[in-house]
Design a protein around this motif. Structure first.
Motif, PDB file in Angstrom:
ATOM      1  N   PHE A   1      10.714   8.716   1.314  1.00 34.69           N
ATOM      2  CA  PHE A   1      10.820   8.311   2.723  1.00 34.69           C
ATOM      3  C   PHE A   1       9.606   7.502   3.154  1.00 34.69           C
ATOM      4  CE2 PHE A   1       9.113  10.126   6.836  1.00 34.69           C
ATOM      5  CZ  PHE A   1       9.768   9.248   7.690  1.00 34.69           C
ATOM      6  N   LEU A   2       8.422   7.971   2.808  1.00 33.47           N
ATOM      7  CA  LEU A   2       7.174   7.341   3.265  1.00 33.47           C
ATOM      8  C   LEU A   2       6.912   5.997   2.592  1.00 33.47           C
ATOM      9  CD1 LEU A   2       4.927  10.532   3.290  1.00 33.47           C
ATOM     10  CD2 LEU A   2       5.702   9.263   5.307  1.00 33.47           C
ATOM     11  N   ASN A   3       7.566   5.756   1.468  1.00 35.54           N
ATOM     12  CA  ASN A   3       7.317   4.533   0.708  1.00 35.54           C
ATOM     13  C   ASN A   3       8.565   3.696   0.493  1.00 35.54           C
ATOM     14  OD1 ASN A   3       4.323   4.693  -0.227  1.00 35.54           O
ATOM     15  ND2 ASN A   3       5.131   6.755  -0.569  1.00 35.54           N
ATOM     16  N   SER A   4       9.489   3.779   1.430  1.00 35.44           N
ATOM     17  CA  SER A   4      10.694   2.947   1.392  1.00 35.44           C
ATOM     18  C   SER A   4      10.883   2.313   2.758  1.00 35.44           C
ATOM     19  CB  SER A   4      11.913   3.789   0.997  1.00 35.44           C
ATOM     20  OG  SER A   4      12.101   4.852   1.924  1.00 35.44           O
ATOM     21  N   ASP A   5      11.846   1.404   2.845  1.00 33.52           N
ATOM     22  CA  ASP A   5      12.010   0.647   4.084  1.00 33.52           C
ATOM     23  C   ASP A   5      13.488   0.543   4.460  1.00 33.52           C
ATOM     24  OD1 ASP A   5      11.459  -0.874   6.300  1.00 33.52           O
ATOM     25  OD2 ASP A   5      11.254  -2.756   5.200  1.00 33.52           O
TER      26      ASP A   5
ATOM     27  N   GLU B   1       0.830  -1.196   0.000  1.00 38.01           N
ATOM     28  CA  GLU B   1       0.000   0.000   0.000  1.00 38.01           C
ATOM     29  C   GLU B   1       0.867   1.249   0.000  1.00 38.01           C
ATOM     30  OE1 GLU B   1      -3.414   2.102   2.779  1.00 38.01           O
ATOM     31  OE2 GLU B   1      -2.948  -0.026   3.045  1.00 38.01           O
ATOM     32  N   LYS B   2       0.602   2.132  -0.952  1.00 36.80           N
ATOM     33  CA  LYS B   2       1.399   3.355  -1.022  1.00 36.80           C
ATOM     34  C   LYS B   2       0.863   4.389  -0.038  1.00 36.80           C
ATOM     35  CE  LYS B   2       3.015   4.967  -4.855  1.00 36.80           C
ATOM     36  NZ  LYS B   2       3.177   5.489  -6.230  1.00 36.80           N
ATOM     37  N   ASN B   3       1.780   5.180   0.477  1.00 41.06           N
ATOM     38  CA  ASN B   3       1.432   6.194   1.466  1.00 41.06           C
ATOM     39  C   ASN B   3       1.650   7.586   0.883  1.00 41.06           C
ATOM     40  OD1 ASN B   3       1.078   4.323   3.872  1.00 41.06           O
ATOM     41  ND2 ASN B   3       3.148   3.801   3.205  1.00 41.06           N
ATOM     42  N   ARG B   4       0.608   8.387   0.963  1.00 39.78           N
ATOM     43  CA  ARG B   4       0.704   9.753   0.447  1.00 39.78           C
ATOM     44  C   ARG B   4       1.314  10.690   1.479  1.00 39.78           C
ATOM     45  NH1 ARG B   4      -1.311  11.250  -4.259  1.00 39.78           N
ATOM     46  NH2 ARG B   4      -2.797   9.915  -5.357  1.00 39.78           N
ATOM     47  N   ALA B   5       2.046  11.678   0.998  1.00 37.74           N
ATOM     48  CA  ALA B   5       2.538  12.746   1.860  1.00 37.74           C
ATOM     49  C   ALA B   5       1.361  13.602   2.321  1.00 37.74           C
ATOM     50  CB  ALA B   5       3.544  13.605   1.104  1.00 37.74           C
ATOM     51  N   PHE B   6       1.497  14.243   3.469  1.00 32.41           N
ATOM     52  CA  PHE B   6       0.402  15.097   3.944  1.00 32.41           C
ATOM     53  C   PHE B   6       0.435  16.477   3.304  1.00 32.41           C
ATOM     54  CE2 PHE B   6       3.787  15.774   7.106  1.00 32.41           C
ATOM     55  CZ  PHE B   6       3.839  17.154   7.188  1.00 32.41           C
ATOM     56  N   LEU B   7       1.507  16.791   2.602  1.00 33.60           N
ATOM     57  CA  LEU B   7       1.615  18.061   1.892  1.00 33.60           C
ATOM     58  C   LEU B   7       1.314  17.868   0.414  1.00 33.60           C
ATOM     59  CD1 LEU B   7       4.992  19.389   3.368  1.00 33.60           C
ATOM     60  CD2 LEU B   7       2.703  20.255   3.900  1.00 33.60           C
ATOM     61  N   LYS B   8       0.703  18.871  -0.200  1.00 32.99           N
ATOM     62  CA  LYS B   8       0.652  18.940  -1.654  1.00 32.99           C
ATOM     63  C   LYS B   8       2.017  19.457  -2.098  1.00 32.99           C
ATOM     64  CE  LYS B   8      -3.038  20.835  -3.423  1.00 32.99           C
ATOM     65  NZ  LYS B   8      -4.116  21.834  -3.662  1.00 32.99           N
TER      66      LYS B   8
ATOM     67  N   PHE C   1       0.609   8.866  10.041  1.00 32.22           N
ATOM     68  CA  PHE C   1       1.559   7.910   9.465  1.00 32.22           C
ATOM     69  C   PHE C   1       2.956   8.521   9.413  1.00 32.22           C
ATOM     70  CE2 PHE C   1       3.934   5.880   6.106  1.00 32.22           C
ATOM     71  CZ  PHE C   1       3.738   4.528   6.381  1.00 32.22           C
ATOM     72  N   PHE C   2       3.024   9.776   8.982  1.00 28.33           N
ATOM     73  CA  PHE C   2       4.318  10.466   8.912  1.00 28.33           C
ATOM     74  C   PHE C   2       4.971  10.495  10.293  1.00 28.33           C
ATOM     75  CE2 PHE C   2       7.173  14.017   9.191  1.00 28.33           C
ATOM     76  CZ  PHE C   2       7.796  14.083   7.958  1.00 28.33           C
ATOM     77  N   ALA C   3       4.206  10.865  11.312  1.00 31.43           N
ATOM     78  CA  ALA C   3       4.744  10.988  12.671  1.00 31.43           C
ATOM     79  C   ALA C   3       5.281   9.654  13.179  1.00 31.43           C
ATOM     80  CB  ALA C   3       3.666  11.512  13.612  1.00 31.43           C
ATOM     81  N   GLU C   4       4.585   8.576  12.873  1.00 31.71           N
ATOM     82  CA  GLU C   4       5.033   7.252  13.318  1.00 31.71           C
ATOM     83  C   GLU C   4       6.338   6.865  12.620  1.00 31.71           C
ATOM     84  OE1 GLU C   4       5.293   3.791  15.364  1.00 31.71           O
ATOM     85  OE2 GLU C   4       3.898   5.454  15.747  1.00 31.71           O
ATOM     86  N   LYS C   5       6.392   7.074  11.317  1.00 30.23           N
ATOM     87  CA  LYS C   5       7.605   6.699  10.585  1.00 30.23           C
ATOM     88  C   LYS C   5       8.769   7.638  10.905  1.00 30.23           C
ATOM     89  CE  LYS C   5       9.321   4.649   6.491  1.00 30.23           C
ATOM     90  NZ  LYS C   5       9.053   4.014   5.189  1.00 30.23           N
ATOM     91  N   ALA C   6       8.454   8.868  11.287  1.00 26.88           N
ATOM     92  CA  ALA C   6       9.494   9.852  11.612  1.00 26.88           C
ATOM     93  C   ALA C   6      10.339   9.438  12.815  1.00 26.88           C
ATOM     94  CB  ALA C   6       8.871  11.216  11.855  1.00 26.88           C
TER      95      ALA C   6
END
Length: 270
Positions: free
Chosen positions: A43-47, A3-10, A151-156
């Motif tokens: 960042f949001l879509n890598s591991d 599942e891809k994760n979108r950034a919270f910013l445009k 999601f961003f905060a958790e991965k951060a």
């Protein structure tokens, strides 16, 4: 990753649509370093085990640090600005002025998200005096990205955020690092130049210096840019391939024609 994760910013020039292609080209490593993180789609879509996420824009990086530190408080306070009463042209310009005058890091972070979601076309642009100058976007109901923020905060938790010139990121590399560089792109024409993302701009000399740093880096480096005569020359010692991507900056959908995107990979020095 399924599942891809979108950034919270445009984000104009964001890499959400290209994360699969980028991940295919990134070698396995312990730590990913992004000197030009932008909205953070890679960042949001890598591991990776660790991340160093850098950008020259202090508003962006300070906001990321705050969200990492206190996401629930930030979400609660930011949501206020997404009520209908704030989606008005006169209110937008009032808050934009307040943002430009304020030295309060937390307020600027809240307003940065507001301006990003209510401003025109997801642009992030400053004038020569450092004032944010993106016009009102006239959206019916701007989306509040609560799920994406969480999601961003958790991965951060895996990330260190820095606000340094891109050159600094090449100084203290480990053998187990890989860098992904997504700099402001070389303009496709003289009239297409866009250098006001940060007040300092990003010159052709910067393009050449970045290519030199990538070529000499002891860690592996993947670069993306427009496919032009200049970039082909700058990256001539790299492993290069290109794909066709749709342009998203133009306000007219009819003008959003496919352009060639170049990936240049410099392997780690042995």
């Amino acid at each position: 990753m399924n599942e891809k994760n979108r950034a919270f910013l445009k984000w104009a020039g964001g890499k959400y649509k290209l994360t699969e292609q980028i991940n295919e080209r990134l070698p396995k490593a312990k730590r990913l370093i992004e000197p030009f993180v932008g909205a953070g789609s890679v960042f949001l879509n890598s591991d990776f085990e660790e991340y160093v996420l850098n950008d020259i824009n202090p508003d962006l990086i300070e906001m990321y640090r705050i969200i990492k530190r206190k996401p629930k408080q930030f979400i609660q306070d930011a949501k206020v600005y997404f009520q209908d009463e704030f989606n008005k042209e006169e209110v937008y310009y009032k808050l934009r002025s307040e943002f430009n005058k304020s030295d309060d890091i937390y307020l600027r972070s809240l307003l940065f998200l507001y301006l990003n979601r209510h401003g025109y076309n997801g642009l992030c642009r400053y004038n020569k005096s450092g004032g944010f100058n993106v016009p009102f976007g006239r959206y019916k109901k701007p989306y509040f990205p609560e799920t994406e923020l969480l999601f961003f905060a958790e991965k951060a938790k895996k990330a260190t955020f820095t606000c340094k010139p891109y050159q600094k990121l090449f100084l203290y590399l480990r053998d187990t690092d890989v860098l992904y560089c997504d700099p402001p792109y070389v303009p496709l024409s003289k009239s297409a130049s866009f250098t006001s993302y940060a007040t300092q701009g990003f010159t052709l000399d910067d393009q050449a210096q970045l290519a030199k740093l990538a070529r000499e880096s002891k860690a592996a480096v993947l670069l993306s840019n427009h496919d032009t005569t200049l970039t082909q020359e700058l990256y001539r010692e790299a492993h290069c391939d290109k794909i066709s991507v749709s342009r998203t900056i133009s306000s007219k959908s009819s003008d959003r024609k496919p352009v060639a995107e170049l990936f240049a990979f410099f392997p780690a020095k042995k």
